[in-house]
Design a protein around this motif. Structure first.
Motif, short mmCIF file in Angstrom:
data_model
loop_
_atom_site.label_atom_id
_atom_site.label_comp_id
_atom_site.label_asym_id
_atom_site.label_seq_id
_atom_site.Cartn_x
_atom_site.Cartn_y
_atom_site.Cartn_z
N ALA A 53 32.56 1.21 -5.27
CA ALA A 53 32.76 0.48 -4.02
C ALA A 53 33.02 1.45 -2.87
O ALA A 53 32.52 1.26 -1.75
CB ALA A 53 33.93 -0.50 -4.15
N SER A 54 33.78 2.51 -3.14
CA SER A 54 34.08 3.49 -2.10
C SER A 54 32.82 4.24 -1.66
O SER A 54 32.58 4.44 -0.47
CB SER A 54 35.13 4.48 -2.60
N LEU A 55 32.00 4.63 -2.63
CA LEU A 55 30.76 5.33 -2.28
C LEU A 55 29.80 4.43 -1.51
O LEU A 55 29.10 4.89 -0.61
CB LEU A 55 30.08 5.85 -3.55
N ALA A 56 29.77 3.15 -1.87
CA ALA A 56 28.88 2.21 -1.18
C ALA A 56 29.26 2.03 0.28
O ALA A 56 28.42 1.66 1.11
CB ALA A 56 28.89 0.86 -1.89
N GLU A 57 30.51 2.30 0.62
CA GLU A 57 30.99 2.15 2.00
C GLU A 57 30.78 3.40 2.84
O GLU A 57 31.09 3.41 4.02
CB GLU A 57 32.47 1.78 1.99
N ASP A 58 30.27 4.47 2.24
CA ASP A 58 30.03 5.73 2.96
C ASP A 58 28.74 5.60 3.75
O ASP A 58 27.65 5.56 3.18
CB ASP A 58 29.94 6.87 1.95
N PRO A 59 28.81 5.54 5.08
CA PRO A 59 27.60 5.28 5.88
C PRO A 59 26.59 6.42 5.86
O PRO A 59 25.41 6.22 6.20
CB PRO A 59 28.15 5.06 7.30
N ASP A 60 27.03 7.63 5.48
CA ASP A 60 26.14 8.79 5.50
C ASP A 60 25.55 9.11 4.13
O ASP A 60 24.70 10.00 4.03
CB ASP A 60 26.91 10.01 6.02
N ALA A 61 25.98 8.41 3.11
CA ALA A 61 25.48 8.67 1.76
C ALA A 61 24.14 7.98 1.56
O ALA A 61 23.94 6.84 1.97
CB ALA A 61 26.48 8.20 0.72
N ARG A 62 23.23 8.68 0.87
CA ARG A 62 21.91 8.10 0.57
C ARG A 62 21.56 8.18 -0.92
O ARG A 62 20.63 7.49 -1.37
CB ARG A 62 20.82 8.83 1.38
N ALA A 63 22.28 9.00 -1.67
CA ALA A 63 22.04 9.11 -3.11
C ALA A 63 23.27 9.74 -3.75
O ALA A 63 24.10 10.36 -3.06
CB ALA A 63 20.80 9.94 -3.41
N VAL A 64 23.38 9.56 -5.07
CA VAL A 64 24.53 10.08 -5.82
C VAL A 64 24.03 10.85 -7.03
O VAL A 64 23.07 10.44 -7.69
CB VAL A 64 25.46 8.93 -6.28
N LEU A 65 24.68 11.98 -7.30
CA LEU A 65 24.47 12.75 -8.53
C LEU A 65 25.76 12.70 -9.33
O LEU A 65 26.84 12.92 -8.78
CB LEU A 65 24.12 14.20 -8.21
N ILE A 66 25.67 12.41 -10.63
CA ILE A 66 26.85 12.43 -11.49
C ILE A 66 26.61 13.40 -12.63
O ILE A 66 25.54 13.40 -13.25
CB ILE A 66 27.23 11.02 -11.99
N THR A 67 27.61 14.27 -12.89
CA THR A 67 27.50 15.27 -13.94
C THR A 67 28.90 15.58 -14.43
O THR A 67 29.87 14.92 -14.05
CB THR A 67 26.76 16.52 -13.42
#
Length: 266
Positions: A53-67
């Protein structure tokens, strides 16, 4: 040697075991419990319910990498904490399983594309998290394993929900019931991963794919993901609720307690 990604901070999650860094429009999520092979403790599990939910609210984020930190993605749950919170305490058991439902639903509903760079063993919860991502790259040294049944539990969340969509039903039954390791090449063959990447390159390759996704028109990529994930949405209706409920009932069985004791006494 594998090039490290930006280390990130715990500011977003409030949990040192999940770090988030920014690399332009890409948010890098790192599972960070290296002394225990990035095993998921209770704090980390709860933080996952806030993360998406927090990442979805980030207006500048366009993709996520998880490792994962180091050479592990995640070795699954921390069994010492698991014994106290899921086996011995019915209140925290219910809370933990409520969080498990939410994590699966939140990852399927999450609007941005998510790339998994599976840099090492992904077991149990780690396996579920990886396969819930949109593009899965796996190191040639890594493997998947869902070991719920072997430990006396129903495979109630990620595996039982998504594996039959990704491989044949009969293959899903084999690997979920026997809990065997699925090596990298086999994971690609079955449909659990997109491709195998040399271990030294896995994190940087994952970051490159995440940047490619981030550069696409955001509305088009997000709505395409949403359209495709409607298949997963339909799969979790009923299946997830039954699976989690059935898994919860297994926590107090002698078989599960014996499996934990055997592991802790090794």
């Amino acid at each position: 040697m594998m090039t490290d990604l930006p280390r990130g901070t715990s500011e977003l999650t409030g949990c040192d075991e999940i770090l988030v860094a920014a690399d332009g429009p890409v948010r890098i999520v790192t599972l960070n419990n290296p002394d225990n092979a990035n095993a998921v403790n209770n704090t980390m599990h709860t933080a996952f319910t806030r993360l998406w939910a927090s990442l979805a609210e980030d207006p500048d984020a366009r993709a996520v990498l998880i490792t994962g930190t180091g050479d592990y993605f995640s070795a699954g749950g921390n069994l010492v904490e698991w014994l106290e919170t899921h086996v011995n305490n019915p209140v925290t058991r219910r809370a933990g399983m409520r969080d498990a439902r939410r994590i699966v639903r939140d990852m399927i509903d999450f609007p941005l594309p998510v790339v998994a760079a599976v840099n090492g063993p992904a077991v149990g919860f780690g396996c579920s998290i990886a396969v819930l991502c949109d593009i899965v790259l796996i190191s040639d040294r890594a493997f998947f394993a869902d070991t719920h049944v072997a430990s006396g539990l129903v495979a109630g969340d990620g595996g039982s929900v998504l594996w039959p969509l990704l491989m044949s039903l009969i293959k899903a039954k084999e690997y979920l019931m026997l809990g065997e390791r699925i090596k990298a090449e086999k994971a690609v063959e079955l449909g659990l991963a997109n491709r195998v990447v040399p271990h030294a390159e896995i994190k940087q390759e994952g970051l490159a794919v995440a940047h490619r996704l981030a550069a696409l028109p955001p509305r088009a990529v997000q709505d395409t993901k949403r359209t495709l994930n409607l298949h997963a949405q339909r799969a979790i209706t009923g299946i997830l609720e039954y699976g989690i409920s059935a898994e919860t009932e297994c926590f107090t069985t002698p078989e599960h307690r014996a499996a934990i004791d055997k592991f802790l006494n090794r």
